[in-house]
Design a protein around this motif. Structure first.
Motif, PDB file in Angstrom:
ATOM      1  N   GLN A   1      54.433  32.320  62.341  1.00  0.00           N
ATOM      2  CA  GLN A   1      54.401  33.761  62.131  1.00  0.00           C
ATOM      3  C   GLN A   1      55.356  34.430  63.115  1.00  0.00           C
ATOM      4  N   VAL A   2      56.637  34.107  62.941  1.00  0.00           N
ATOM      5  CA  VAL A   2      57.654  34.611  63.871  1.00  0.00           C
ATOM      6  C   VAL A   2      58.914  35.018  63.096  1.00  0.00           C
ATOM      7  N   CYS A   3      59.724  35.867  63.729  1.00  0.00           N
ATOM      8  CA  CYS A   3      60.982  36.304  63.117  1.00  0.00           C
ATOM      9  C   CYS A   3      61.938  36.654  64.253  1.00  0.00           C
ATOM     10  N   PRO A   4      63.185  37.001  63.952  1.00  0.00           N
ATOM     11  CA  PRO A   4      64.137  37.312  65.040  1.00  0.00           C
ATOM     12  C   PRO A   4      63.639  38.394  65.993  1.00  0.00           C
ATOM     13  N   VAL A   5      62.881  39.387  65.482  1.00  0.00           N
ATOM     14  CA  VAL A   5      62.436  40.477  66.374  1.00  0.00           C
ATOM     15  C   VAL A   5      61.434  39.949  67.403  1.00  0.00           C
ATOM     16  N   CYS A   6      60.365  39.267  66.934  1.00  0.00           N
ATOM     17  CA  CYS A   6      59.333  38.862  67.897  1.00  0.00           C
ATOM     18  C   CYS A   6      59.738  37.605  68.666  1.00  0.00           C
ATOM     19  N   LEU A   7      60.818  36.956  68.247  1.00  0.00           N
ATOM     20  CA  LEU A   7      61.362  35.853  69.050  1.00  0.00           C
ATOM     21  C   LEU A   7      62.410  36.357  70.030  1.00  0.00           C
TER      22      LEU A   7
ATOM     23  N   SER B   1      50.309  43.511  60.285  1.00  0.00           N
ATOM     24  CA  SER B   1      51.584  43.007  60.809  1.00  0.00           C
ATOM     25  C   SER B   1      51.711  43.364  62.289  1.00  0.00           C
ATOM     26  N   LYS B   2      52.718  42.784  62.927  1.00  0.00           N
ATOM     27  CA  LYS B   2      52.886  42.948  64.372  1.00  0.00           C
ATOM     28  C   LYS B   2      53.371  44.349  64.745  1.00  0.00           C
ATOM     29  N   MET B   3      53.482  44.596  66.046  1.00  0.00           N
ATOM     30  CA  MET B   3      53.796  45.936  66.557  1.00  0.00           C
ATOM     31  C   MET B   3      55.191  46.412  66.159  1.00  0.00           C
ATOM     32  N   PHE B   4      56.166  45.491  66.175  1.00  0.00           N
ATOM     33  CA  PHE B   4      57.551  45.928  65.950  1.00  0.00           C
ATOM     34  C   PHE B   4      58.265  45.126  64.861  1.00  0.00           C
ATOM     35  N   CYS B   5      57.519  44.322  64.091  1.00  0.00           N
ATOM     36  CA  CYS B   5      58.140  43.571  63.001  1.00  0.00           C
ATOM     37  C   CYS B   5      57.092  43.331  61.921  1.00  0.00           C
ATOM     38  N   GLY B   6      57.500  42.698  60.835  1.00  0.00           N
ATOM     39  CA  GLY B   6      56.589  42.544  59.702  1.00  0.00           C
ATOM     40  C   GLY B   6      55.791  41.242  59.730  1.00  0.00           C
ATOM     41  N   CYS B   7      55.872  40.467  60.805  1.00  0.00           N
ATOM     42  CA  CYS B   7      55.173  39.177  60.850  1.00  0.00           C
ATOM     43  C   CYS B   7      53.660  39.349  60.767  1.00  0.00           C
ATOM     44  N   SER B   8      53.027  38.372  60.133  1.00  0.00           N
ATOM     45  CA  SER B   8      51.567  38.399  59.980  1.00  0.00           C
ATOM     46  C   SER B   8      50.877  38.214  61.318  1.00  0.00           C
TER      47      SER B   8
HETATM   48 ZN   LIG Z   1      58.193  38.939  63.931  1.00  0.00          ZN
END
Ligand SMILES: [Zn+2]
Length: 500
Positions: free
Chosen positions: A51-57, A34-41
């Protein structure tokens, strides 16, 4: 003052008057799930923006959480580079705008890196160079822009651009050297050897797949010249994203010549980023960059400091694999290779491939031979890394097994390689499908031998008069008729038996 218009100076000329100083900045993309600061693949090659979510966006109110596995990987890299590991460090915001960075800042580390003050050692032509490591810090990757509608894929001439945020937030480690001095004419090779060494070291740690062609290892080359005898540093240029070992070497060589030409013309080097052009082998100006570029760094308020316990660090240290130099020395002893042979294998980037081929049952010399000939050539022709050749070490060992068993000969083996590389199946399948097995059956060979004798009466007469060396011509004729599939040893026996 310009840095572009000057007569070119050859590399050799430049080194007569100038002393190059390099600095390498290498980004390694970690292979965390998963990414550095969120659970995205982090899986490579997915549909854009899936492969995005509110944190990495970077959506308002989203809160990041540090990936513990990424911290662990960073510590491992730091320890492998003989760095001190900070008992306490923080992330910082590096503020700048770029379309592929949705937060408008990059979460990085500034004056508190997780690892600092290390060193590592490399070798070029039997000479060791100690490379001092300034720091290894954690940060996140940006997204990727795709420029559409132009001929080159670059922004110039494009009609529009698309952004893929799948990569935004993937953990990166940036490894920065101190100035590398005193390498003179060896600078290009030292730079290449350092990146190759780093690649091997990180691969050994298992924390990244370090594929330069996929961008999971990216290299920026800083270079400056100073007149020989001068100790202060000259103005540097920073060549970005030099993405193959060969390019690292070429880019350093090119920049040395370019800097020398500018300085010889009485001009100043502009401190700037440069773009490396793989096709033409030159760099062109990017953006001007001052030393104290104002990124308005400040400690990241949404993340707690990272304070790895001494126990954790020591436990990771205890798990470190054998350093590459020791590992290589052990392999060299096991394989009974000369220094030159080891250097050839290392230079081709085939160390682990040869090791795996040997582990799969091939003799070391045979494993080396195939990787450095057929397979290196294939990689070169297709402009891919040798690791990406579509043939596994097991399959290479299988071809060698067929050879060892006498079922194919060296010439046929090359055709088996061709077949496997062309996607025709396993070595056994290629042999069966292409009918490559050596014929040693007397009834099939006998007729061909008779025809060769009838067609070459002069040669046959010589052999009958005990001039056995002449048999080669008849063996050649039989081989030709049987398209290389005859068992040469058996053919020779049959010829001598018939004419003896
Ligand atoms: Zn994310």
């Amino acid at each position: 003052m310009t840095t572009t218009s000057a007569d070119p100076v050859t590399f050799e000329d430049a080194l007569e008057r100038y002393d190059p100083v390099m600095g390498m900045e290498v980004h390694v993309e970690l292979n965390t799930a998963s990414k550095m600061f969120c659970g995205c693949s982090t899986v490579f090659g997915a549909e854009p923006n899936t492969q995005v979510c509110p944190v990495c966006l970077g959506l308002p109110g989203a809160l990041p959480v540090v990936n513990a596995r990424a911290i662990e990987s960073a510590i491992k890299i730091g320890l492998a580079l003989n760095c001190s590991i900070a008992p306490w460090c923080r992330f910082a915001r590096k503020n700048y705008f770029y379309p592929d960075m949705p937060k408008n800042f990059q979460t990085s580390q500034y004056d508190e890196p997780i690892a600092y003050s290390g060193w590592t050692e490399i070798e070029v032509d039997g000479v060791s160079y100690r490379i001092e490591i300034e720091r290894a810090h954690m940060e996140e990757d940006t997204g990727k822009s795709l420029h559409v509608g132009g001929a080159t894929g670059r922004i110039h001439g494009a009609s529009h651009s698309l952004v893929d945020y799948n990569r935004a937030g993937i953990p990166l480690i940036e490894i920065v050297t101190k100035p590398i001095e005193g390498t003179g004419a060896k600078s290009p090779e030292v730079a290449r050897a350092y990146v190759a060494h780093l690649r091997e070291l990180v691969l050994g740690l298992g924390v990244s797949d370090v594929r330069m062609e996929q961008g999971s290892m990216r290299c920026d080359v800083n270079l400056s010249l100073r007149p020989i005898g001068v100790t202060t540093l000259g103005t540097r240029s920073e060549t970005k994203n030099v993405n193959s070992l060969r390019s690292v070497e070429r880019a350093v060589r090119h920049e040395i010549g370019r800097h020398a030409a500018v300085l010889d013309g009485g001009n100043r080097i502009v401190q700037e980023t440069r773009h490396w052009h793989e096709d033409t082998g030159v760099t062109t100006a990017g953006r001007e960059k001052s030393d104290a570029e104002d990124y308005r760094y400040f400690p990241e308020p949404d993340l707690v400091p990272v304070a790895p316990s001494r126990e954790w660090v020591e436990a990771l240290r205890a798990q470190l694999p054998e350093p590459p130099s020791l590992h290589r020395a052990r392999l060299q002893a096991d394989w009974a290779f000369s220094d030159l042979e080891m250097r050839d294998v290392a230079g081709a980037g085939a160390m682990s491939l040869v090791a795996e081929t040997v582990a799969a049952g091939a003799a070391p010399q045979a494993a080396k031979k195939w990787w450095l000939s057929e397979l290196a050539r294939y990689a070169n022709e297709h402009d891919i890394a040798i690791d990406d050749v579509p043939m596994s070490p097991e399959q290479v060992a299988q071809v060698q097994g067929l050879l060892d068993a006498g079922r194919i000969n060296d010439k046929l083996a090359r055709q088996v390689f061709d077949g496997v590389l062309a996607g025709e199946g396993t070595p056994e399948e290629v042999v069966a499908r292409r009918g490559l097995e050596v014929v040693s059956d007397d009834s099939a060979l006998g007729d061909a031998v008779d025809r060769a004798i009838d067609a070459n009466p002069d040669v046959a007469a010589k052999i009958a008069a005990s001039k056995h060396a002449a048999a080669g011509a008849l063996i050649g004729a039989v081989m030709k008729e049987m398209r290389g599939r005859a068992d040469a040893g058996r053919v020779r026996e049959l010829i001598l038996a018939r004419l003896g």
